[in-house]
Design an enzyme around this catalytic site. Structure first.
Site, mmCIF file in Angstrom:
data_model
loop_
_atom_site.group_PDB
_atom_site.id
_atom_site.type_symbol
_atom_site.label_atom_id
_atom_site.label_comp_id
_atom_site.label_asym_id
_atom_site.label_seq_id
_atom_site.Cartn_x
_atom_site.Cartn_y
_atom_site.Cartn_z
ATOM 1 N N THR A 1 -60.216 14.062 -16.425
ATOM 2 C CA THR A 1 -59.983 15.452 -16.040
ATOM 3 C C THR A 1 -58.508 15.646 -15.720
ATOM 4 O O THR A 1 -57.713 14.709 -15.764
ATOM 5 C CB THR A 1 -60.849 15.822 -14.823
ATOM 6 O OG1 THR A 1 -60.601 14.884 -13.767
ATOM 7 C CG2 THR A 1 -62.330 15.791 -15.192
ATOM 8 N N TYR A 2 -58.135 16.882 -15.342
ATOM 9 C CA TYR A 2 -56.727 17.227 -15.120
ATOM 10 C C TYR A 2 -56.109 16.313 -14.069
ATOM 11 O O TYR A 2 -56.698 16.068 -13.013
ATOM 12 C CB TYR A 2 -56.611 18.682 -14.678
ATOM 13 C CG TYR A 2 -55.204 19.217 -14.701
ATOM 14 C CD1 TYR A 2 -54.437 19.163 -15.857
ATOM 15 C CD2 TYR A 2 -54.632 19.767 -13.555
ATOM 16 C CE1 TYR A 2 -53.139 19.659 -15.882
ATOM 17 C CE2 TYR A 2 -53.343 20.266 -13.571
ATOM 18 C CZ TYR A 2 -52.601 20.208 -14.745
ATOM 19 O OH TYR A 2 -51.311 20.684 -14.757
ATOM 20 N N MET A 3 -54.909 15.804 -14.368
ATOM 21 C CA MET A 3 -54.336 14.724 -13.549
ATOM 22 C C MET A 3 -53.333 15.217 -12.511
ATOM 23 O O MET A 3 -52.723 14.397 -11.825
ATOM 24 C CB MET A 3 -53.677 13.671 -14.454
ATOM 25 C CG MET A 3 -52.437 14.124 -15.181
ATOM 26 S SD MET A 3 -52.807 15.314 -16.480
ATOM 27 C CE MET A 3 -51.167 15.793 -16.960
#
Length: 326
Positions: free
Chosen positions: A38-40
């Site tokens: 997922t978005y980091m």
């Protein structure tokens, strides 16, 4: 262990893999772009319900039902001014592919970071580890025939819990005299065991100064002080190195002579103004403050603190680049 935020991912990648913040974010970007995580860039430790279910299922399948608590674990963030716009960093999807399943599709660096993220996410939904504090005395006889006692203090793991998936790394606690003793892991032993000693050393007790910052510990400190955002930690550390304020000696970040002048003159101003501007910008985003207030604050700071700010300096502050002498 809570699942990863940007800062804790950078800290663990630094401690376990020896990576800098920039390398960690480059590898994480590739994993995100290819749909593996997922978005980091996030300061949230929360997981969606589907992610919680996936982590619990993975833990139960790999380690057994005893390693999964009866109810899901819920974590709350402790970061100042956290936005929590995204969930924590985790493997993508409603079911988590193991690192082994993805190994053919990943480069060596991508595999190493995905492995960390997968293990940390699964461990976040596992049961607590159980440890027993121990003091072990060894009866020994010297070459001259005199009796002596060697002593070891530490802990023995009686139930691994989440440590089965994500073992702990003892942080450097220089300056704390008893830290090494309380954190030392001892093997299982019982009274009467004969222990074969392959090596021994004599250690003195003395108070040590605090260790120098490394990239992981500096990221942690920036987060504690509320300086920067998840997206700017790596650029802040890169900037102070690129401008010659600090140099790397091994993994340690060592101030240069240039930085000594910078720290005395600028650090108090930078901490105050950077934190205040970041807070004001947060309030602008949620509609509580007008952008003109931010501009007025910068102008008043310039006048009252006699700091020769330029607008380029303000932009660097807002983007995590620090302050430069105009």
């Amino acid at each position: 262990k809570a699942p990863f935020t940007t800062s804790t991912m950078q800290q663990d990648a630094g401690s376990r893999l020896g990576w800098g913040a920039q390398l960690t974010m480059r590898v994480a970007q590739r994993l995100y772009e290819n749909g593996f995580i997922t978005y980091m860039r996030t300061d949230s430790v929360t997981l969606s319900q589907s992610a919680i279910n996936a982590a619990r299922d993975s833990a139960k399948t790999l380690y057994g039902a005893d390693y999964v608590p009866a109810t899901p674990r819920v974590y709350e963030g402790k970061t100042k001014n956290a936005q929590e716009a995204h969930e924590a960093i985790r493997p993508a999807g409603d079911t988590f592919k193991t690192p082994g399943e993805l190994a053919p599709e990943l480069s060596r660096d991508e595999f190493a970071l995905y492995d960390l993220i997968w293990k940390r996410t699964v461990a976040s939904q596992m049961a607590d580890a159980k440890k027993m504090q121990m003091r072990v005395d060894f009866d020994v006889e010297t070459k001259s025939g005199a009796a002596a006692i060697f002593r070891a203090n530490g802990s023995v793991v009686t139930f691994p819990g989440f440590l089965a998936a994500y073992d702990e790394i003892v942080e450097d606690k220089s300056g704390e005299e008893t830290a090494n003793e309380t954190d030392r892991r001892l093997p299982p032993m019982k009274v009467g065991d004969s222990i074969k000693v392959s090596n021994y050393t004599c250690e003195g007790h003395e108070t040590k100064p605090p260790a120098r910052y490394t990239e992981p510990t500096l990221v942690k400190k920036l987060e504690e002080l509320g300086i920067g955002r998840p997206s700017t930690f790596a650029s802040i550390i890169s900037t102070i190195q690129d401008r010659g304020y600090v140099a790397k000696r091994g993994r340690a970040l060592v101030p240069t002579f240039l930085d000594a002048k910078f720290a005395v003159v600028w650090e108090p101003v930078w901490l105050f103004v950077a934190t205040a501007i970041n807070l004001l910008v947060e309030l602008v985003f949620i509609g509580k403050v007008e952008i003109v207030t931010v501009i007025e604050f910068v102008l008043q700071s310039t006048e009252l603190l006699k700091v020769p700010f330029t607008w380029s300096s303000v932009i660097r502050l807002l983007t995590g680049g620090g302050v430069s002498e105009a």
